[in-house]
Write a protein that holds these residues in place. Structure first.
Motif, PDB file in Angstrom:
ATOM      1  N   ARG A 149       0.832  -1.214   0.000  1.00 38.12           N
ATOM      2  CA  ARG A 149       0.000   0.000   0.000  1.00 38.12           C
ATOM      3  C   ARG A 149       0.864   1.262   0.000  1.00 38.12           C
ATOM      4  NH1 ARG A 149      -4.899  -0.433   4.260  1.00 38.12           N
ATOM      5  NH2 ARG A 149      -5.557   1.380   3.031  1.00 38.12           N
ATOM      6  N   GLN A 150       0.346   2.282  -0.665  1.00 36.21           N
ATOM      7  CA  GLN A 150       0.994   3.585  -0.678  1.00 36.21           C
ATOM      8  C   GLN A 150       0.624   4.369   0.576  1.00 36.21           C
ATOM      9  OE1 GLN A 150      -0.566   5.182  -4.310  1.00 36.21           O
ATOM     10  NE2 GLN A 150       0.825   4.010  -5.623  1.00 36.21           N
ATOM     11  N   ARG A 151       1.342   5.475   0.802  1.00 40.23           N
ATOM     12  CA  ARG A 151       1.058   6.298   1.977  1.00 40.23           C
ATOM     13  C   ARG A 151      -0.368   6.836   1.962  1.00 40.23           C
ATOM     14  NH1 ARG A 151       6.647   9.648   1.431  1.00 40.23           N
ATOM     15  NH2 ARG A 151       8.053   8.095   2.369  1.00 40.23           N
ATOM     16  N   ASP A 152      -0.914   7.081   0.760  1.00 45.63           N
ATOM     17  CA  ASP A 152      -2.272   7.626   0.682  1.00 45.63           C
ATOM     18  C   ASP A 152      -3.352   6.570   0.865  1.00 45.63           C
ATOM     19  OD1 ASP A 152      -2.267   6.213  -1.700  1.00 45.63           O
ATOM     20  OD2 ASP A 152      -2.287   7.984  -2.992  1.00 45.63           O
ATOM     21  N   GLY A 153      -2.927   5.333   1.126  1.00 46.75           N
ATOM     22  CA  GLY A 153      -3.883   4.257   1.383  1.00 46.75           C
ATOM     23  C   GLY A 153      -4.196   3.396   0.189  1.00 46.75           C
ATOM     24  N   ASN A 154      -3.851   3.850  -1.007  1.00 47.70           N
ATOM     25  CA  ASN A 154      -4.135   3.067  -2.210  1.00 47.70           C
ATOM     26  C   ASN A 154      -3.203   1.863  -2.308  1.00 47.70           C
ATOM     27  OD1 ASN A 154      -6.227   4.727  -3.248  1.00 47.70           O
ATOM     28  ND2 ASN A 154      -4.693   6.191  -3.985  1.00 47.70           N
ATOM     29  N   PHE A 155      -3.721   0.807  -2.892  1.00 50.11           N
ATOM     30  CA  PHE A 155      -2.923  -0.396  -3.101  1.00 50.11           C
ATOM     31  C   PHE A 155      -2.085  -0.263  -4.369  1.00 50.11           C
ATOM     32  CE2 PHE A 155      -6.362  -1.879  -0.374  1.00 50.11           C
ATOM     33  CZ  PHE A 155      -5.670  -2.644   0.550  1.00 50.11           C
ATOM     34  N   ARG A 156      -0.993  -1.032  -4.403  1.00 53.19           N
ATOM     35  CA  ARG A 156      -0.073  -0.961  -5.544  1.00 53.19           C
ATOM     36  C   ARG A 156      -0.793  -1.329  -6.842  1.00 53.19           C
ATOM     37  NH1 ARG A 156       5.496  -1.159  -6.196  1.00 53.19           N
ATOM     38  NH2 ARG A 156       5.940  -1.819  -4.046  1.00 53.19           N
ATOM     39  N   ARG A 157      -0.573  -0.503  -7.838  1.00 52.29           N
ATOM     40  CA  ARG A 157      -1.062  -0.759  -9.177  1.00 52.29           C
ATOM     41  C   ARG A 157       0.024  -0.361 -10.174  1.00 52.29           C
ATOM     42  NH1 ARG A 157      -4.240  -3.043  -6.483  1.00 52.29           N
ATOM     43  NH2 ARG A 157      -6.524  -3.059  -6.620  1.00 52.29           N
ATOM     44  N   PRO A 158       0.205  -1.053 -11.290  1.00 55.85           N
ATOM     45  CA  PRO A 158      -0.529  -2.258 -11.669  1.00 55.85           C
ATOM     46  C   PRO A 158      -0.165  -3.430 -10.763  1.00 55.85           C
ATOM     47  CG  PRO A 158       1.299  -1.889 -13.159  1.00 55.85           C
ATOM     48  CD  PRO A 158       1.239  -0.680 -12.283  1.00 55.85           C
ATOM     49  N   PHE A 159      -1.005  -4.441 -10.770  1.00 60.29           N
ATOM     50  CA  PHE A 159      -0.820  -5.584  -9.878  1.00 60.29           C
ATOM     51  C   PHE A 159      -0.976  -6.877 -10.657  1.00 60.29           C
ATOM     52  CE2 PHE A 159      -2.905  -8.857  -7.245  1.00 60.29           C
ATOM     53  CZ  PHE A 159      -1.879  -9.101  -6.347  1.00 60.29           C
TER      54      PHE A 159
END
Length: 749
Positions: free
Chosen positions: A518-528
């Motif tokens: 996960r990124q600091r902003d809460g989003n999950f890694r993309r592309p995955f």
């Protein structure tokens, strides 16, 4: 007659014990299993957990696609050359080191540099033929063709014993190369001194995987040295009884008319201690006696499990058990002295100090196995781990010869300590120190712990790769901290660590159904891409998202909830083992595939047993039988991945007996599919635990019914307390699955 009958009955246990001790279990061991391919096992002469592992060092095939990786131990079955015999080795690792104190008997011209591959005329070393090589527990023999010498090796815990018989007597000599380097190891300072015409002492300091390794040695010869020459690299040194340099070498000419014997002792402390180790362990000149003592020591540990099956399965089983005793290794002298990670010498310790702790691997099965078979060693492992904490300020991760290598992820010492504590294998006087060590280490600031302490996920901006692997392993360790805090009635700390061991949930991406960075902003890694497994370029350690989806052994029921309940969990697990096996550009550690299940690497070792948690133990049996049949064989390539200091082998020992510790800090062993007719465990408390397999046959892979001590036992697991109390477990097998076995929630783990 009554008195005679009573006397006979009274002596039966003693007779049985004597018969068990007289039985030669070493005959079933095939030391070549795992020596080809990626198994990386040590091949040579050693005794259980001995500091000395004396065996051949070969020429790595650096031109293959793995660039010599398959010679991490110093030996690979496909090689037909030997550079010399070294006294320390690693077994089953993915990184190479050790191979210290090379000794080579030779004839003809003096040669000071190791030969290149297949060019023995350009350096020292010899070809050999496989038919002229013999390996048994505690014994190694080979014919060195280029020299006309038969070499035999055996050992005690701290002393390697050589015997050389010279058919060719031309300019017979012994080469000692302290500058010899193997894999990642480089000598930094070497020294040798001629004490008298039969004794040499010295040291070898080096830098490699172990950043600051110190090995002291002493060599005694049965035959007087005729002449001794010293070199630094290839430069001859002036006449002197000693030499010091970056790569000191010795050539000692000898009389070859009768066999030449050498005793080479090691010490982490001093050459004088090494000499004392010879006096304490092998004071005599009798090679065959030393060899038989080594064999007896192996029989003592192998006889702890009397395993009954066909000859082929016996060989696989006893070789696996043999490999579980290669590490940890003793790291003290006979008088108790050892060198700590603080680089200080600690005198006359009241416990056996150990090293070579591959904890990320071995906390899963090897250490739990030793809590069953070896309570004294398990207690000493705890004491060693706690001493390391005192010396370096944190628990060990991967300890190697007084060095912390910090290899692999998580805090893997904590599960070992928690398991030992809950099983009563920790001295109560060490409770406070143990808890201090666990808590202090858990509250560190390295490798993302700053976020974990605050009950937060580790952002991928702060850990660009392997963040999910670190987080999931931290959660497993935090369950251990939770169990320890509960045991010691530290309620507020227990509540805190309970929250920490559930932090794995923060990485679950409901959109893709996997744990994702996960990124600091809460989003999950993309592309995955859940199949992407390129080494150190994803969020996992030696794996991919599919393989790490299941790494929650401490909270399987929580994982079931995340995966939409039992139906969703089962469907995903079914999908996992039926996916295509192919992986692009993956780490070679990811091997032994069934779908995306990877038996060749530790994070998946518990996965087949997860079906029991949803009442489908029969699927556990089916998968296990496929894995064991396909990936554990009686051949040099009989391991599908690195043995990792015995973890791959410990998995098999458990699995062949029909159970496995999915969560090694819970005291439960989950039933699988036994590969045997019976096994009798000789427990340290003097009791026995017998597992009988009723209707055993190759096609009868499913557990139909279980009885424990004569009573119906409906559960799909057994507790450690049941096992350690002794008794008889009967597993009744069938060719068809009993889908009602342990289906009720109360009977599941």
């Amino acid at each position: 007659m009554k008195i005679s009958l009573l006397l006979l009955l009274a002596t039966l246990p003693l007779l049985n014990a004597v018969q068990a001790q007289q039985k030669d279990y070493t005959q079933y061991v095939n030391p070549y299993i795992g020596s080809a391919g990626h198994g990386h096992v040590f091949v040579g002469a050693n005794v259980p957990n001995g500091m000395v592992q004396l065996g051949p060092s070969q020429i790595p095939h650096t031109w293959d696609k793995f660039q010599g990786w398959d010679w991490c131990s110093g030996y690979n079955y496909i090689s037909e050359d030997i550079l010399g015999f070294t006294h320390t080795h690693l077994s089953g690792t993915g990184i190479g080191d050790l191979n210290d104190i090379l000794v080579l008997p030779a004839t003809g011209d003096f040669k000071l540099t190791p030969a290149p591959y297949n060019q023995m005329d350009k350096g020292y070393g010899s070809h050999f033929k496989k038919e002229n090589e013999l390996v048994k527990p505690g014994y190694y023999k080979v014919q060195l063709d280029d020299y006309g010498i038969e070499a035999q090796l055996t050992s005690s815990e701290r002393v390697g014993y050589h015997r050389y018989s010279f058919q060719n007597k031309d300019n017979a000599h012994i080469l000692i190369d302290l500058g010899f380097r193997m894999n990642w190891d480089t000598p930094t300072d070497t020294y040798v001194k001629l004490v008298n015409d039969t004794t040499l002492v010295g040291y070898r300091f080096s830098k490699g995987w172990a950043d600051d390794q110190k090995v002291y040695f002493a060599i005694r010869s049965s035959t007087a040295f005729k002449e001794v020459k010293f070199y630094n690299n290839t430069q001859a040194l002036k006449d002197s009884p000693e030499a010091k340099g970056a790569a000191v070498k010795v050539i000692a000419t000898i009389d070859p008319e009768k066999p030449v014997e050498l005793k080479v002792a090691l010490s982490p402390v001093s050459s004088s201690n090494a000499l004392e180790n010879i006096t304490a362990e092998i004071p005599y000149w009798d090679f065959d006696r030393a060899r038989m003592l080594a064999k007896d020591k192996w029989n003592q540990v192998l006889s702890k499990i009397d395993y009954q099956a066909d000859t082929n399965l016996k060989s696989i089983f006893y070789t696996a058990l043999y490999h579980t005793y290669f590490a940890p290794t003793l790291f003290n002298d006979h008088n108790g002295d050892y060198r700590g990670t603080d680089k200080q010498v600690h005198r006359a310790a009241d416990f056996n100090n150990y090293t070579v702790f591959s904890l990320w691997d071995t906390y899963r099965a090897l250490h739990p196995l030793m809590t069953i078979l070896e309570d004294k060693k398990a207690k000493d492992y705890v004491k060693t781990i706690l001493k390391i904490y005192e010396q370096q300020g944190k628990l060990p991760v991967w300890h190697l010869w007084a060095n912390e290598t910090n290899t692999m992820v998580g805090l893997p010492a904590t599960p070992v300590l928690a398991d030992a504590l809950l099983k009563g294998l920790v001295d109560p006087t060490d409770y406070d120190l143990l808890y201090e060590a666990v808590k202090t280490t858990a509250l560190g600031n390295e490798n993302g712990l700053t976020f974990v302490k605050q009950l937060q996920y580790i952002p991928i901006e702060d850990m660009n790769h392997e963040s999910v692997a670190w987080a999931l392993e931290y959660a497993i360790a935090d369950y251990g901290a939770y169990q320890i805090a509960k045991f010691l009635q530290k309620e507020s700390d227990a509540a805190y660590f309970e929250k920490r061991y559930k932090l794995y949930q923060k990485y679950f991406d409901t959109e893709v159904g996997h744990f994702v960075g996960r990124q600091r902003d809460g989003n999950f890694r993309r592309p995955f891409n859940p199949l992407m497994a390129k080494h150190r370029e994803n969020d996992y350690c030696e794996g991919n998202a599919w393989q790490y989806t299941w790494l929650v052994p401490q909270d399987v029921h929580g994982l079931i909830h995340l995966l939409a309940g039992e139906k969703g969990f089962t469907q995903k697990l079914d999908e996992f083992i039926n996916l295509p096996e192919a992986l692009d550009d993956a780490s070679p550690d990811i091997s032994g595939m069934v779908g995306q299940y990877a038996q060749g690497n530790e994070p998946n070792h518990h996965v087949p047993y997860l079906y029991a948690y949803v009442g489908q133990q029969w699927k556990t049996a089916k998968l296990l039988r496929e894995v064991t049949t396909k990936y554990y064989t009686n051949s040099p390539a009989g391991l599908c991945g690195n043995d990792d200091l015995g973890q791959m082998s410990a998995w098999y020992v458990f699995t062949a007996m029909g159970f496995y510790p999915v969560n090694p800090m819970e005291g439960k062993y989950i039933f699988g599919s036994p590969l045997m007719e019976s096994a009798t465990l000789q427990l340290p408390n003097g009791k026995t635990f017998k597992i009988q397999v009723k209707n055993y046959a190759a096609q009868n892979i499913y557990i139909n019914r279980v009885t424990l001590n004569g009573k119906n036992y409906p559960k799909s697991y057994i507790k450690h307390d049941n096992l350690i109390d002794g008794g008889t477990l009967i597993l009744e097998m069938s060719a068809k699955p009993n889908k009602k076995f342990a289906v009720e929630v109360d009977n599941r783990p």
